[in-house]
Design a protein around this motif. Structure first.
Motif, PDB file in Angstrom:
ATOM      1  N   GLU A 171       0.841  -1.182   0.000  1.00 37.99           N
ATOM      2  CA  GLU A 171       0.000   0.000   0.000  1.00 37.99           C
ATOM      3  C   GLU A 171       0.890   1.251   0.000  1.00 37.99           C
ATOM      4  N   VAL A 172       0.565   2.157  -0.906  1.00 40.25           N
ATOM      5  CA  VAL A 172       1.344   3.386  -1.003  1.00 40.25           C
ATOM      6  C   VAL A 172       0.898   4.360   0.080  1.00 40.25           C
ATOM      7  N   GLN A 173       1.863   4.951   0.730  1.00 50.48           N
ATOM      8  CA  GLN A 173       1.567   5.993   1.716  1.00 50.48           C
ATOM      9  C   GLN A 173       2.321   7.250   1.328  1.00 50.48           C
ATOM     10  N   LEU A 174       1.608   8.366   1.375  1.00 48.67           N
ATOM     11  CA  LEU A 174       2.198   9.657   1.061  1.00 48.67           C
ATOM     12  C   LEU A 174       2.093  10.539   2.298  1.00 48.67           C
ATOM     13  N   VAL A 175       3.211  11.082   2.710  1.00 47.66           N
ATOM     14  CA  VAL A 175       3.224  11.910   3.914  1.00 47.66           C
ATOM     15  C   VAL A 175       3.739  13.295   3.555  1.00 47.66           C
ATOM     16  N   GLU A 176       2.863  14.286   3.705  1.00 47.60           N
ATOM     17  CA  GLU A 176       3.233  15.663   3.380  1.00 47.60           C
ATOM     18  C   GLU A 176       3.753  16.382   4.619  1.00 47.60           C
ATOM     19  N   SER A 177       4.564  17.388   4.378  1.00 49.80           N
ATOM     20  CA  SER A 177       5.029  18.261   5.450  1.00 49.80           C
ATOM     21  C   SER A 177       5.385  19.613   4.845  1.00 49.80           C
TER      22      SER A 177
ATOM     23  N   ARG B 265       8.062  25.749   1.314  1.00 47.76           N
ATOM     24  CA  ARG B 265       8.379  24.525   0.590  1.00 47.76           C
ATOM     25  C   ARG B 265       7.641  23.353   1.210  1.00 47.76           C
ATOM     26  N   LEU B 266       6.896  22.673   0.369  1.00 46.58           N
ATOM     27  CA  LEU B 266       6.194  21.470   0.786  1.00 46.58           C
ATOM     28  C   LEU B 266       7.008  20.237   0.381  1.00 46.58           C
ATOM     29  N   SER B 267       6.913  19.203   1.196  1.00 47.82           N
ATOM     30  CA  SER B 267       7.567  17.931   0.896  1.00 47.82           C
ATOM     31  C   SER B 267       6.546  16.811   0.961  1.00 47.82           C
ATOM     32  N   CYS B 268       6.779  15.792   0.153  1.00 52.63           N
ATOM     33  CA  CYS B 268       5.918  14.607   0.171  1.00 52.63           C
ATOM     34  C   CYS B 268       6.801  13.383   0.030  1.00 52.63           C
ATOM     35  N   ALA B 269       6.791  12.561   1.049  1.00 53.22           N
ATOM     36  CA  ALA B 269       7.574  11.330   1.030  1.00 53.22           C
ATOM     37  C   ALA B 269       6.660  10.156   0.728  1.00 53.22           C
ATOM     38  N   ALA B 270       7.048   9.369  -0.266  1.00 53.69           N
ATOM     39  CA  ALA B 270       6.253   8.214  -0.675  1.00 53.69           C
ATOM     40  C   ALA B 270       6.865   6.943  -0.122  1.00 53.69           C
ATOM     41  N   ALA B 271       6.034   6.124   0.488  1.00 52.92           N
ATOM     42  CA  ALA B 271       6.485   4.833   1.009  1.00 52.92           C
ATOM     43  C   ALA B 271       5.605   3.731   0.437  1.00 52.92           C
ATOM     44  N   GLY B 272       6.212   2.569   0.217  1.00 54.54           N
ATOM     45  CA  GLY B 272       5.451   1.443  -0.288  1.00 54.54           C
ATOM     46  C   GLY B 272       5.219   1.474  -1.780  1.00 54.54           C
ATOM     47  N   PHE B 273       5.892   2.419  -2.467  1.00 51.61           N
ATOM     48  CA  PHE B 273       5.732   2.514  -3.921  1.00 51.61           C
ATOM     49  C   PHE B 273       6.983   1.948  -4.553  1.00 51.61           C
ATOM     50  N   THR B 274       6.878   0.775  -5.136  1.00 52.88           N
ATOM     51  CA  THR B 274       8.067   0.053  -5.598  1.00 52.88           C
ATOM     52  C   THR B 274       8.443   0.366  -7.035  1.00 52.88           C
TER      53      THR B 274
ATOM     54  N   VAL C 147      -0.159  10.493  -6.296  1.00 48.28           N
ATOM     55  CA  VAL C 147       0.713   9.712  -7.167  1.00 48.28           C
ATOM     56  C   VAL C 147      -0.130   8.791  -8.048  1.00 48.28           C
ATOM     57  N   GLN C 148       0.348   8.577  -9.263  1.00 51.24           N
ATOM     58  CA  GLN C 148      -0.311   7.635 -10.165  1.00 51.24           C
ATOM     59  C   GLN C 148       0.724   6.751 -10.826  1.00 51.24           C
ATOM     60  N   SER C 149       0.343   5.547 -11.204  1.00 49.34           N
ATOM     61  CA  SER C 149       1.283   4.622 -11.811  1.00 49.34           C
ATOM     62  C   SER C 149       1.576   4.986 -13.261  1.00 49.34           C
TER      63      SER C 149
ATOM     64  N   LYS D  74      14.979   8.985  -2.926  1.00 45.78           N
ATOM     65  CA  LYS D  74      14.232   9.056  -1.669  1.00 45.78           C
ATOM     66  C   LYS D  74      12.735   8.960  -1.897  1.00 45.78           C
ATOM     67  N   LYS D  75      12.319   8.937  -3.175  1.00 44.51           N
ATOM     68  CA  LYS D  75      10.908   8.957  -3.529  1.00 44.51           C
ATOM     69  C   LYS D  75      10.208  10.091  -2.777  1.00 44.51           C
ATOM     70  N   THR D  76      10.804  11.251  -2.875  1.00 40.94           N
ATOM     71  CA  THR D  76      10.265  12.447  -2.241  1.00 40.94           C
ATOM     72  C   THR D  76      10.117  13.534  -3.295  1.00 40.94           C
ATOM     73  N   VAL D  77       8.998  14.213  -3.260  1.00 43.15           N
ATOM     74  CA  VAL D  77       8.755  15.321  -4.175  1.00 43.15           C
ATOM     75  C   VAL D  77       8.582  16.598  -3.363  1.00 43.15           C
ATOM     76  N   TYR D  78       9.057  17.687  -3.932  1.00 46.03           N
ATOM     77  CA  TYR D  78       9.015  18.975  -3.252  1.00 46.03           C
ATOM     78  C   TYR D  78       8.237  19.979  -4.102  1.00 46.03           C
ATOM     79  N   LEU D  79       7.600  20.901  -3.442  1.00 43.26           N
ATOM     80  CA  LEU D  79       6.945  22.009  -4.138  1.00 43.26           C
ATOM     81  C   LEU D  79       7.450  23.296  -3.515  1.00 43.26           C
ATOM     82  N   GLN D  80       8.296  23.991  -4.242  1.00 41.69           N
ATOM     83  CA  GLN D  80       8.799  25.279  -3.791  1.00 41.69           C
ATOM     84  C   GLN D  80       7.813  26.345  -4.236  1.00 41.69           C
TER      85      GLN D  80
END
Length: 122
Positions: free
Chosen positions: A1-7, A19-28, A98-100, A76-82
């Protein structure tokens, strides 16, 4: 299961930056498109920006083009929005998505983050 955590959300004055960050976990997969939507009170959720891990292309809505920049650390499978030169109309809850299908813009989102509030004061 994909998890996205914003900060990174918060309160900022008009003209400032955030600046926003989004870390993706479980996305292979190494091929995906990831980015941001936002939703202001009483309005529909709208696309903001997208990054394709496949070819590195990016996409922006007209309302943020030239002010916001999306980037990604694929390792790191992390996306940023400046977010620069923010305006009161940028006030919204920002959602990572996120989409495949690895092509922008985001049209078939498979997973969403929980959202982070951005408030721009005038």
């Amino acid at each position: 299961e994909v998890q996205l955590v914003e900060s990174g959300g918060g309160l900022v004055q008009a003209g400032g930056s955030l600046r926003l960050s989004c870390a993706a976990a479980g996305f292979t997969s190494d091929r995906y498109a990831i980015g941001w939507f936002r939703q202001a009170p009483g309005k529909e959720r709208e696309r903001v920006s997208c990054f394709s891990s496949w070819d590195g292309s990016t996409d922006y809505s007209d309302s943020v083009k030239g002010r916001f920049t999306i980037s990604s650390d694929n390792a790191k499978k992390t996306v940023y929005l400046q977010m620069n030169s923010v305006k009161p109309e940028d006030t919204a809850v920002y959602y990572c998505a996120v989409q495949s299908w690895p092509v922008c813009p985001l049209r078939s989102v498979g997973s969403w983050g929980q959202g982070t509030q951005v408030t721009v004061s005038s």
